[in-house]
Motif scaffolding. Sequence first.
Motif, PDB file in Angstrom:
ATOM      1  N   GLY A   8      44.343  41.042  60.678  1.00 60.13           N
ATOM      2  CA  GLY A   8      45.237  41.366  59.818  1.00 60.13           C
ATOM      3  C   GLY A   8      44.904  41.719  58.412  1.00 60.13           C
ATOM      4  O   GLY A   8      45.774  41.883  57.566  1.00 60.13           O
ATOM      5  N   THR A   9      43.568  41.318  57.962  1.00 60.36           N
ATOM      6  CA  THR A   9      43.027  41.439  56.747  1.00 60.36           C
ATOM      7  C   THR A   9      41.671  42.285  56.764  1.00 60.36           C
ATOM      8  O   THR A   9      40.818  42.034  57.779  1.00 60.36           O
ATOM      9  N   ALA A  10      41.377  43.033  55.933  1.00 62.50           N
ATOM     10  CA  ALA A  10      40.327  43.724  56.047  1.00 62.50           C
ATOM     11  C   ALA A  10      39.171  42.861  55.898  1.00 62.50           C
ATOM     12  O   ALA A  10      38.984  41.979  55.106  1.00 62.50           O
ATOM     13  N   ARG A  11      38.000  42.852  56.640  1.00 61.69           N
ATOM     14  CA  ARG A  11      36.796  42.138  56.625  1.00 61.69           C
ATOM     15  C   ARG A  11      35.574  42.951  56.412  1.00 61.69           C
ATOM     16  O   ARG A  11      35.218  43.876  56.753  1.00 61.69           O
ATOM     17  N   TYR A  12      34.638  42.400  55.184  1.00 56.28           N
ATOM     18  CA  TYR A  12      33.414  42.903  55.058  1.00 56.28           C
ATOM     19  C   TYR A  12      32.302  42.009  55.507  1.00 56.28           C
ATOM     20  O   TYR A  12      32.172  41.136  54.547  1.00 56.28           O
ATOM     21  N   HIS A  13      31.698  42.361  56.445  1.00 58.84           N
ATOM     22  CA  HIS A  13      30.423  41.544  56.762  1.00 58.84           C
ATOM     23  C   HIS A  13      30.914  40.254  56.892  1.00 58.84           C
ATOM     24  O   HIS A  13      30.279  39.258  56.430  1.00 58.84           O
ATOM     25  N   VAL A  58      33.230  38.552  55.581  1.00 55.94           N
ATOM     26  CA  VAL A  58      33.984  38.063  54.405  1.00 55.94           C
ATOM     27  C   VAL A  58      35.235  38.855  54.138  1.00 55.94           C
ATOM     28  O   VAL A  58      35.141  40.060  53.916  1.00 55.94           O
ATOM     29  N   SER A  59      36.281  38.214  54.027  1.00 57.16           N
ATOM     30  CA  SER A  59      37.613  38.626  53.863  1.00 57.16           C
ATOM     31  C   SER A  59      37.721  39.259  52.330  1.00 57.16           C
ATOM     32  O   SER A  59      36.954  39.110  51.493  1.00 57.16           O
ATOM     33  N   ALA A  60      38.666  40.455  52.613  1.00 63.18           N
ATOM     34  CA  ALA A  60      38.712  41.120  50.837  1.00 63.18           C
ATOM     35  C   ALA A  60      39.026  40.244  49.776  1.00 63.18           C
ATOM     36  O   ALA A  60      38.869  40.436  48.840  1.00 63.18           O
ATOM     37  N   LYS A  61      39.905  39.243  50.349  1.00 63.08           N
ATOM     38  CA  LYS A  61      40.562  38.312  49.379  1.00 63.08           C
ATOM     39  C   LYS A  61      39.345  37.526  48.849  1.00 63.08           C
ATOM     40  O   LYS A  61      39.211  37.414  47.510  1.00 63.08           O
ATOM     41  N   LYS A  62      38.565  37.101  49.576  1.00 60.90           N
ATOM     42  CA  LYS A  62      37.350  36.434  49.153  1.00 60.90           C
ATOM     43  C   LYS A  62      36.347  37.102  48.251  1.00 60.90           C
ATOM     44  O   LYS A  62      35.610  36.627  47.323  1.00 60.90           O
ATOM     45  N   ALA A  81      35.280  36.437  44.698  1.00 61.18           N
ATOM     46  CA  ALA A  81      33.879  36.427  44.291  1.00 61.18           C
ATOM     47  C   ALA A  81      33.583  37.252  43.075  1.00 61.18           C
ATOM     48  O   ALA A  81      32.794  36.813  42.046  1.00 61.18           O
ATOM     49  N   GLU A  82      34.265  38.507  43.110  1.00 60.32           N
ATOM     50  CA  GLU A  82      33.748  39.280  42.183  1.00 60.32           C
ATOM     51  C   GLU A  82      34.585  39.021  40.714  1.00 60.32           C
ATOM     52  O   GLU A  82      33.821  39.092  39.542  1.00 60.32           O
ATOM     53  N   LEU A  83      35.730  38.243  40.896  1.00 60.54           N
ATOM     54  CA  LEU A  83      36.560  37.898  39.496  1.00 60.54           C
ATOM     55  C   LEU A  83      35.532  36.699  38.957  1.00 60.54           C
ATOM     56  O   LEU A  83      35.383  36.732  37.788  1.00 60.54           O
ATOM     57  N   PHE A  84      35.180  35.858  40.006  1.00 64.61           N
ATOM     58  CA  PHE A  84      34.242  34.749  39.216  1.00 64.61           C
ATOM     59  C   PHE A  84      32.859  35.132  38.797  1.00 64.61           C
ATOM     60  O   PHE A  84      32.710  34.838  37.675  1.00 64.61           O
ATOM     61  N   THR A  85      32.350  36.272  39.177  1.00 65.69           N
ATOM     62  CA  THR A  85      31.248  36.827  38.765  1.00 65.69           C
ATOM     63  C   THR A  85      31.625  37.623  37.323  1.00 65.69           C
ATOM     64  O   THR A  85      30.609  37.225  36.314  1.00 65.69           O
ATOM     65  N   LYS A  86      32.686  38.065  37.328  1.00 64.44           N
ATOM     66  CA  LYS A  86      32.999  38.741  35.912  1.00 64.44           C
ATOM     67  C   LYS A  86      33.370  37.373  34.979  1.00 64.44           C
ATOM     68  O   LYS A  86      32.805  37.799  33.839  1.00 64.44           O
ATOM     69  N   VAL A  87      33.979  36.340  35.382  1.00 61.11           N
ATOM     70  CA  VAL A  87      34.235  35.395  34.394  1.00 61.11           C
ATOM     71  C   VAL A  87      32.914  34.793  33.775  1.00 61.11           C
ATOM     72  O   VAL A  87      32.833  34.386  32.909  1.00 61.11           O
ATOM     73  N   LEU A  88      32.205  34.453  34.843  1.00 61.43           N
ATOM     74  CA  LEU A  88      30.932  33.977  34.557  1.00 61.43           C
ATOM     75  C   LEU A  88      30.023  34.694  33.417  1.00 61.43           C
ATOM     76  O   LEU A  88      29.245  34.465  32.529  1.00 61.43           O
ATOM     77  N   ASP A  89      29.981  36.231  33.801  1.00 64.53           N
ATOM     78  CA  ASP A  89      29.381  37.131  33.107  1.00 64.53           C
ATOM     79  C   ASP A  89      29.959  37.167  31.528  1.00 64.53           C
ATOM     80  O   ASP A  89      29.382  36.995  30.524  1.00 64.53           O
ATOM     81  N   GLU A  90      31.285  37.023  31.348  1.00 63.55           N
ATOM     82  CA  GLU A  90      31.880  36.903  30.110  1.00 63.55           C
ATOM     83  C   GLU A  90      31.581  35.391  29.428  1.00 63.55           C
ATOM     84  O   GLU A  90      31.402  35.689  28.392  1.00 63.55           O
TER      85      GLU A  90
END
Length: 122
Positions: free
Chosen positions: A13-18, A20-24, A28-37
Amino acid sequence: MPMTISQVDRTAGTARYHGVSAKKRQTAELFTKVLDEKKQSVKLSNHARKRLDTRKLHLQNDDYQQIGAALTELENKGSRESLLMYKDMGLIANIHNRTIITALNKQEINTVTNIDSIKFIK
């Protein structure tokens, strides 16, 4: 490695990449962006804030960006405590904590101790 349509599992029902769901992945990408900021941010100690106020020295958002870039450069070169010469002020910073610990007018800078570097920010 970029994903192709054939590698996306849509049966759940959701796209999965290796596995890992698209939402996760977005999280993870948002967390990385916030951490970099956060790594790029500059903090002011209470002492520095008081010194800036009493000396009528002001920092704007673009000033913090320039100071942040200077702190990153100093960190990459191994500095620990630095004097930043910026506009009409001197700022002493703890590089590891990315914190301005005190502020001085240019006229007050006669002798500065316990620093390992100086950066002139233009």
